[in-house]
Enzyme design. Structure first.
Site, short mmCIF file in Angstrom:
data_model
loop_
_atom_site.label_atom_id
_atom_site.label_comp_id
_atom_site.label_asym_id
_atom_site.label_seq_id
_atom_site.Cartn_x
_atom_site.Cartn_y
_atom_site.Cartn_z
CG HIS A 102 41.19 38.01 26.56
ND1 HIS A 102 41.26 37.02 27.51
CD2 HIS A 102 40.05 38.70 26.82
CE1 HIS A 102 40.20 37.09 28.30
NE2 HIS A 102 39.45 38.10 27.90
CB CYS A 131 40.34 39.27 31.03
SG CYS A 131 38.80 40.09 30.68
CD GLU A 147 44.26 35.42 26.33
OE1 GLU A 147 44.95 36.41 26.60
OE2 GLU A 147 43.18 35.17 26.92
N1 GLN Z 1 34.22 38.47 34.35
C1 GLN Z 1 35.00 39.61 34.02
C2 GLN Z 1 34.21 40.63 33.21
O1 GLN Z 1 33.22 40.29 32.63
C3 GLN Z 1 36.25 39.20 33.27
C4 GLN Z 1 35.99 38.58 31.95
C5 GLN Z 1 37.14 37.77 31.41
O2 GLN Z 1 38.03 37.40 32.14
N2 GLN Z 1 37.12 37.48 30.13
O3 GLN Z 1 34.58 41.75 33.14
#
Ligand code: GLN
Length: 545
Positions: free
Chosen positions: A521, A386, A523
């Site tokens: 994600h 992410c 995970e």
């Molecule tokens: N802050 C980033 C976004 O909102 C990444 C979010 C995250 O890592 N879950 O896109």
């Protein structure tokens, strides 16, 4: 008819109620029953999405996009099921529905009161979770500790359910028995008080899970039996163990599964905890370590290091290490030190692989970018998740594509070269401060590009020509497609794309042993017996290094 098992906690928090709940579920599943689990979080937040991970631990995301408590992740991992919004209850959610119903004249002019209307809504939600999941057993974990003001209405709901269907309800108390150093003896008194507190809520536990540093011996079991009004066989010993995945096996040593079935007048339909027992054997046998460094910022609280913010990542690393018969060794690397000076950055060489996980805001961003650059240049296996992907794109844009001022519009306002930009629909939400539950959340499709590491990882048979996977998201920003050509021209591969909106979901850099980063994600979908394919390949590359 579904049976309901309420699990509450005594003495103190953090004693593993969530994994105890998940383990009970796993045992009942192994005996041939369909199980679902519901987490009740007593706070007023509607969901976990608005909470700082340091405060509350990881925000877990389900397929249907609910930002919930990390215990829902434990349930998914132990039960190998995908849960939904029905499996998560908070005070905020309950009050929100009751108030909305009242506004719509749903109570037909009656006075709406905390009791019984709030517990009634809780009961409605618990039953709905059972129905939707066609469950034989619904496990309901009541967050917090008995005696707290916050969870009283949930205990009240449990009591009311027991009153109306006494044969279908069971209460389990997970309690803690300290062994104070200066006394050298296991003490049962705090547990006795916890049971009395539960009694004042009109609830008598049927089973007590006795968490402690050590196994609970017979004299202690007798004491708990006499003072807490349960028989000795209803006291289950739950000593500290090395791996949480050992817990179902340990519970079964005290025959917890059959004990529960007996209390409901049921018989086991089968008995198959073999795959789980094999997993535990593998965990115990794995000796050769894989050293993974996680470069993040959500783990420092005063003098303590808290790993809760990254729990799914930790578990995903473990699942894949065990798949390769290796011992996971995870190290926490605070990213901010790489910002102040580059003196420490060489320490990254000591690891077999580096992960840069998700995150929000601007704190630590430049330190993470430095770490990514070091991994790319020094060919250290790298997985970005992410925010980890977004920063990998920024690093590549700055240092390879020579867009020196490349940045993300999240961390630098007025950024002229936003290689990572806010998604159009998010702009309005942010300007109106509508933050709760409004990110791009939950499962979306991703089409995998043939010939990439990702394609090989996801592929189930060598003849496969096209792969579309579904992965979970939680973000507001994305790779800016206006910069895509420039990135690709310098060798970045867009290895996964969301077909509906043409969003980049996975990037790879082929001139590297393993450099991959995902907007989603992975995970969240790794399971102990089914490691996530991307983590599995990452760990394989780490072993090769
Ligand atoms: N802050 C980033 C976004 O909102 C990444 C979010 C995250 O890592 N879950 O896109």
């Amino acid at each position: 008819m579904a049976k309901y098992i309420f699990i509450s906690g005594g003495v103190m928090s953090g004693i593993g109620k969530g994994v105890a709940t998940a383990s009970i579920g796993r045992i009942l599943q192994s005996k041939g029953f369909k199980v679902t689990a519901v987490k009740i979080d007593p706070y007023v937040n509607v969901d976990a999405g608005t909470m700082n991970p340091i405060e509350h631990g990881e925000v877990f995301v389900t397929d249907d996009g609910v930002e919930c408590d990390q215990d829902v992740g434990n349930y998914e991992r132990f039960l190998d099921v995908d849960l939904t919004t029905d499996n998560y209850i908070t005070t905020g959610r309950v009050y929100q529905s009751v108030i909305n119903r009242e506004r719509n004249l749903g109570y037909e002019g009656r006075c709406v009161e905390v009791v019984p209307h709030i517990p009634e809504e809780v009961i409605f939600r618990i039953k709905k979770a059972g129905r939707k999941n066609k469950a034989d057993f619904v496990l309901i974990e009541i967050g917090g500790t008995v005696g707290e003001y916050q969870n009283m209405l949930f205990l009240e709901a449990a009591r009311m359910m027991k009153l109306s269907q006494p044969r279908e309800i069971l209460f389990v108390l997970v309690s803690y028995l300290p062994v104070p150093k200066m006394i050298g003896e296991m003490k049962t008194k705090p547990t006795q008080y916890a049971v009395r507190t539960l009694n004042t809520a009109g609830i008598q536990p049927d089973i007590i899970i006795a968490r402690s540093q050590f196994s609970v011996d017979e004299p202690r079991k007798r004491k708990i039996s006499i003072f807490c009004n349960v028989s000795t066989e209803d006291v289950i010993s739950a000593p500290d163990i090395e791996s949480i995945y050992q817990i179902p096996i340990n519970f079964e040593k005290d025959k917890l599964g059959d004990l529960i079935l007996k209390k409901f007048g049921l018989k086991s339909r089968k008995n198959n905890l073999k795959d789980w027992a094999n997993l535990v054997k593998t965990i115990k046998r794995a000796k050769k370590p894989v050293k993974i460094g996680v470069v993040g910022k959500y783990f420092e609280t005063g003098k303590f290091t808290l790993m809760d913010s990254y729990i799914s990542i930790i578990e995903a690393i473990k699942h894949s290490c065990w798949f390769h018969k290796r011992k996971p060794e995870i190290h926490w690397l605070g990213c901010e030190k790489y910002e102040k000076s580059l003196k420490d950055i060489k320490e990254l060489k000591n690891y077999d692989g580096i992960i840069v996980p998700g995150g929000f805001g601007d704190r630590g961003v430049e330190g993470k970018i430095k770490a990514i650059e070091y991994c790319r240049r020094n060919k250290i296996p790298f997985l970005g998740l992410c925010l980890g992907m977004q920063l990998s794109v920024i690093e590549f844009a700055r240092n390879v594509c020579k867009i020196k001022k490349a940045c993300s519009s999240e961390s630098s306002s007025g950024c002229k070269f936003p290689v990572i930009d806010v998604m159009p629909e998010q702009k309005a939400l942010i300007s109106e401060r509508r933050y709760g539950g409004t990110m791009r959340l939950g499962a979306y499709k991703c089409k995998i590009k043939p010939g990439t590491i990702s394609f090989r990882a996801y592929s189930k048979n060598p003849k496969e020509k096209s792969i579309i996977v579904s992965e979970r998201h939680r973000h507001r920003y994305e790779l800016n497609n206006n910069f895509r050509k420039k990135l690709e021209a310098k060798g970045m591969i867009m290895a996964g794309l969301n077909p509906e909106r043409n969003l980049v979901e996975i990037i790879e850099i082929p001139a590297h042993p393993f450099f991959m980063a995902t907007q989603f994600h992975p995970e969240f979908k790794s399971r102990p017996l089914k490691p996530h394919p991307l983590f599995r390949e990452f760990i394989k590359a780490c072993i090769k290094k």
